[in-house]
Design a protein around this motif. Structure first.
Motif, PDB file in Angstrom:
ATOM      1  N   ARG A  17      14.756  -0.001 -10.911  1.00  0.00           N
ATOM      2  CA  ARG A  17      13.333   0.075 -10.539  1.00  0.00           C
ATOM      3  C   ARG A  17      13.220   0.352  -9.052  1.00  0.00           C
ATOM      4  O   ARG A  17      13.791  -0.370  -8.227  1.00  0.00           O
ATOM      5  CB  ARG A  17      12.635  -1.252 -10.843  1.00  0.00           C
ATOM      6  N   PHE A  18      12.444   1.382  -8.732  1.00  0.00           N
ATOM      7  CA  PHE A  18      12.234   1.765  -7.342  1.00  0.00           C
ATOM      8  C   PHE A  18      10.744   1.882  -7.060  1.00  0.00           C
ATOM      9  O   PHE A  18       9.946   2.100  -7.963  1.00  0.00           O
ATOM     10  CB  PHE A  18      12.902   3.117  -7.056  1.00  0.00           C
ATOM     11  N   CYS A  19      10.394   1.777  -5.775  1.00  0.00           N
ATOM     12  CA  CYS A  19       8.991   1.872  -5.396  1.00  0.00           C
ATOM     13  C   CYS A  19       8.857   2.638  -4.084  1.00  0.00           C
ATOM     14  O   CYS A  19       9.708   2.523  -3.192  1.00  0.00           O
ATOM     15  CB  CYS A  19       8.406   0.470  -5.222  1.00  0.00           C
ATOM     16  N   TYR A  20       7.787   3.400  -3.995  1.00  0.00           N
ATOM     17  CA  TYR A  20       7.413   4.053  -2.746  1.00  0.00           C
ATOM     18  C   TYR A  20       6.033   3.534  -2.357  1.00  0.00           C
ATOM     19  O   TYR A  20       5.108   3.540  -3.174  1.00  0.00           O
ATOM     20  CB  TYR A  20       7.373   5.570  -2.903  1.00  0.00           C
ATOM     21  N   ALA A  21       5.920   3.078  -1.122  1.00  0.00           N
ATOM     22  CA  ALA A  21       4.649   2.573  -0.602  1.00  0.00           C
ATOM     23  C   ALA A  21       4.216   3.434   0.578  1.00  0.00           C
ATOM     24  O   ALA A  21       4.978   3.620   1.524  1.00  0.00           O
ATOM     25  CB  ALA A  21       4.804   1.118  -0.164  1.00  0.00           C
ATOM     26  N   ASP A  22       3.014   3.939   0.493  1.00  0.00           N
ATOM     27  CA  ASP A  22       2.418   4.732   1.565  1.00  0.00           C
ATOM     28  C   ASP A  22       1.031   4.143   1.859  1.00  0.00           C
ATOM     29  O   ASP A  22       0.010   4.752   1.560  1.00  0.00           O
ATOM     30  CB  ASP A  22       2.321   6.195   1.140  1.00  0.00           C
ATOM     31  N   PRO A  23       1.026   2.926   2.442  1.00  0.00           N
ATOM     32  CA  PRO A  23      -0.261   2.267   2.685  1.00  0.00           C
ATOM     33  C   PRO A  23      -0.999   2.930   3.842  1.00  0.00           C
ATOM     34  O   PRO A  23      -0.406   3.716   4.593  1.00  0.00           O
ATOM     35  CB  PRO A  23       0.163   0.844   3.082  1.00  0.00           C
ATOM     36  N   PRO A  24      -2.280   2.604   4.013  1.00  0.00           N
ATOM     37  CA  PRO A  24      -2.940   3.068   5.239  1.00  0.00           C
ATOM     38  C   PRO A  24      -2.130   2.585   6.439  1.00  0.00           C
ATOM     39  O   PRO A  24      -1.686   1.437   6.482  1.00  0.00           O
ATOM     40  CB  PRO A  24      -4.306   2.375   5.180  1.00  0.00           C
ATOM     41  N   TYR A  25      -1.893   3.472   7.361  1.00  0.00           N
ATOM     42  CA  TYR A  25      -1.049   3.123   8.497  1.00  0.00           C
ATOM     43  C   TYR A  25      -1.736   2.094   9.380  1.00  0.00           C
ATOM     44  O   TYR A  25      -2.966   2.084   9.509  1.00  0.00           O
ATOM     45  CB  TYR A  25      -0.681   4.369   9.290  1.00  0.00           C
ATOM     46  N   LEU A  26      -0.935   1.225   9.977  1.00  0.00           N
ATOM     47  CA  LEU A  26      -1.433   0.138  10.812  1.00  0.00           C
ATOM     48  C   LEU A  26      -2.411   0.679  11.851  1.00  0.00           C
ATOM     49  O   LEU A  26      -2.085   1.588  12.609  1.00  0.00           O
ATOM     50  CB  LEU A  26      -0.255  -0.559  11.498  1.00  0.00           C
ATOM     51  N   GLY A  27      -3.615   0.132  11.868  1.00  0.00           N
ATOM     52  CA  GLY A  27      -4.648   0.557  12.804  1.00  0.00           C
ATOM     53  C   GLY A  27      -5.466   1.746  12.346  1.00  0.00           C
ATOM     54  O   GLY A  27      -6.415   2.143  13.024  1.00  0.00           O
ATOM     55  N   CYS A  28      -5.136   2.326  11.199  1.00  0.00           N
ATOM     56  CA  CYS A  28      -5.843   3.519  10.710  1.00  0.00           C
ATOM     57  C   CYS A  28      -6.627   3.262   9.429  1.00  0.00           C
ATOM     58  O   CYS A  28      -7.293   4.164   8.931  1.00  0.00           O
ATOM     59  CB  CYS A  28      -4.847   4.651  10.453  1.00  0.00           C
ATOM     60  N   GLY A  29      -6.557   2.066   8.881  1.00  0.00           N
ATOM     61  CA  GLY A  29      -7.189   1.778   7.593  1.00  0.00           C
ATOM     62  C   GLY A  29      -8.672   2.051   7.576  1.00  0.00           C
ATOM     63  O   GLY A  29      -9.160   2.865   6.795  1.00  0.00           O
ATOM     64  N   LYS A  30      -9.396   1.370   8.440  1.00  0.00           N
ATOM     65  CA  LYS A  30     -10.853   1.522   8.451  1.00  0.00           C
ATOM     66  C   LYS A  30     -11.247   2.925   8.898  1.00  0.00           C
ATOM     67  O   LYS A  30     -12.127   3.551   8.314  1.00  0.00           O
ATOM     68  CB  LYS A  30     -11.474   0.479   9.376  1.00  0.00           C
ATOM     69  N   LEU A  31     -10.558   3.442   9.900  1.00  0.00           N
ATOM     70  CA  LEU A  31     -10.888   4.748  10.465  1.00  0.00           C
ATOM     71  C   LEU A  31     -10.733   5.880   9.454  1.00  0.00           C
ATOM     72  O   LEU A  31     -11.626   6.697   9.269  1.00  0.00           O
ATOM     73  CB  LEU A  31     -10.008   5.026  11.695  1.00  0.00           C
ATOM     74  N   LEU A  32      -9.579   5.932   8.762  1.00  0.00           N
ATOM     75  CA  LEU A  32      -9.286   7.059   7.875  1.00  0.00           C
ATOM     76  C   LEU A  32      -9.660   6.831   6.414  1.00  0.00           C
ATOM     77  O   LEU A  32      -9.886   7.785   5.677  1.00  0.00           O
ATOM     78  CB  LEU A  32      -7.806   7.420   7.953  1.00  0.00           C
TER      79      LEU A  32
END
Length: 189
Positions: free
Chosen positions: A16-31
């Protein structure tokens, strides 16, 4: 059983593998603020620490996480010592006004992966792929990036591969296309 699949205890048949591409730190609300109500939580480093813990707990076989270069110094120390940093190099990237040194690569922290026998080709810890444009979600990853990621973790067609932040859906689509017609060794450059 096929001769090329090793089902010994050291190399389980299915991983089992996973890839995580969360909103980048400091960019969540902005983008992502207009698209997702919880996007702002990703502006807090503690949320990224929780994600790293979740990845380690739920995906001990291997995982990878994208981030941007400004957050590398904050997030990497949250990771176990056996993590490595790879790079997505972007020959075509967006140049921003008043940024005199372009952000033309992104770190990818990764851990684990299926053991790779010496008979398999060596995988580089970087990939060069142009960014995507107009895919409906900021930061959508190109197909070549996904193929490299699968190779980096040595994912096999029988394995489970989870795209934790599907966004545009491009990573999952590339994985499904590859799974139907795997190219081993993977070719992405």
């Amino acid at each position: 059983m096929s001769d090329d699949v090793d089902a010994s205890p050291l190399h389980p048949l299915v991983m089992r593998f996973c890839y995580a591409d969360p909103p980048y730190l400091g960019c969540g609300k902005l983008l992502y603020g207009k698209m997702h109500a919880q996007a702002a939580e990703w502006d807090d480093p503690e949320r990224h620490r929780q994600l790293v813990g979740q990845l380690c707990d739920e995906y001990p076989d291997g995982w990878a996480m994208s981030l941007h270069t400004p957050s590398l110094r904050t997030i990497l120390p949250m990771c176990p010592d056996d993590c490595r940093v790879a790079a997505w190099v972007k020959p075509f990237a967006v140049f921003k006004p008043n940024v005199t040194v372009a952000y033309a690569w992104e770190p990818v922290i990764f851990r684990g992966g299926r053991p790779r026998p010496r008979t398999m080709p060596t995988v580089r810890d970087w990939v060069s792929e142009c960014i995507t444009l107009k895919k409906g979600c900021p930061g959508a990853k190109p197909e070549g990036f996904t193929l490299w990621l699968l190779d980096l973790l040595n994912v096999q067609p029988q394995d489970e591969f989870v795209d934790m932040f599907p966004g545009s859906g491009m990573v999952a689509e590339a994985y499904e296309r590859w799974k139907r017609s795997p190219r081993l060794p993977l070719q992405y450059a």
